[in-house]
Design a protein around this motif. Structure first.
Motif, PDB file in Angstrom:
ATOM      1  N   TYR A   1       0.850  -1.570  -0.172  1.00  0.00           N
ATOM      2  CA  TYR A   1       0.325  -0.072  -0.199  1.00  0.00           C
ATOM      3  C   TYR A   1       0.655   1.225  -0.167  1.00  0.00           C
ATOM      4  CZ  TYR A   1      -3.627  -3.334   1.477  1.00  0.00           C
ATOM      5  OH  TYR A   1      -4.968  -4.241   1.337  1.00  0.00           O
TER       6      TYR A   1
ATOM      7  N   ARG B   1      -4.075  -9.129   3.534  1.00  0.00           N
ATOM      8  CA  ARG B   1      -4.919  -8.054   2.991  1.00  0.00           C
ATOM      9  C   ARG B   1      -5.300  -6.864   4.225  1.00  0.00           C
ATOM     10  NH1 ARG B   1      -5.770  -7.385  -3.245  1.00  0.00           N
ATOM     11  NH2 ARG B   1      -7.210  -5.408  -3.086  1.00  0.00           N
ATOM     12  N   ASP B   2      -5.071  -5.824   3.697  1.00  0.00           N
ATOM     13  CA  ASP B   2      -6.042  -5.471   4.275  1.00  0.00           C
ATOM     14  C   ASP B   2      -6.107  -5.243   6.250  1.00  0.00           C
ATOM     15  OD1 ASP B   2      -6.947  -3.675   2.652  1.00  0.00           O
ATOM     16  OD2 ASP B   2      -8.974  -5.256   2.023  1.00  0.00           O
TER      17      ASP B   2
ATOM     18  N   PHE C   1      -4.133   0.662  -2.154  1.00  0.00           N
ATOM     19  CA  PHE C   1      -3.177  -0.776  -2.578  1.00  0.00           C
ATOM     20  C   PHE C   1      -2.574  -0.545  -3.433  1.00  0.00           C
ATOM     21  CE2 PHE C   1      -3.594  -4.485  -4.962  1.00  0.00           C
ATOM     22  CZ  PHE C   1      -3.081  -5.614  -4.000  1.00  0.00           C
TER      23      PHE C   1
END
Length: 90
Positions: free
Chosen positions: A6, A21-22, A40
């Motif tokens: 990111y 992810r996240d 992202f």
């Protein structure tokens, strides 16, 4: 190992690699505040022989395994050859 990358929308040329992810909860709150919104940009497999543009893939993988994130800062102007005065007047 897989990394999710990111970019900070507040700090130019600053990137965060996450193990999931996240997975922003892995980032300390003061760091999240300083970086601002994250966008992202890439997912990448950190496999043997893999190279990254500005980071050591082994260091990234080690930080992901131990902390869940890796922070990539902008390159230093002291080592950026394009920032040096090459004696041209252009």
């Amino acid at each position: 190992m897989h990394a999710y990358v990111y970019k900070s929308r507040r700090k130019a040329d600053t990137y965060v690699y996450l193990a999931e992810r996240d997975g922003f909860e892995r980032l300390p709150e003061p760091l999240r505040t300083q970086l601002g919104p994250l966008q992202f940009v890439l997912d990448v497999a950190l496999v043997p022989g893999r190279t990254l543009a500005r980071e050591n893939p082994e260091a990234v993988a080690g930080n992901l395994a131990s902390r869940g994130f890796h922070l990539q800062f902008p390159p230093s102007a002291a080592i950026d050859p394009m920032s040096e005065d090459w004696g041209t007047d252009a």
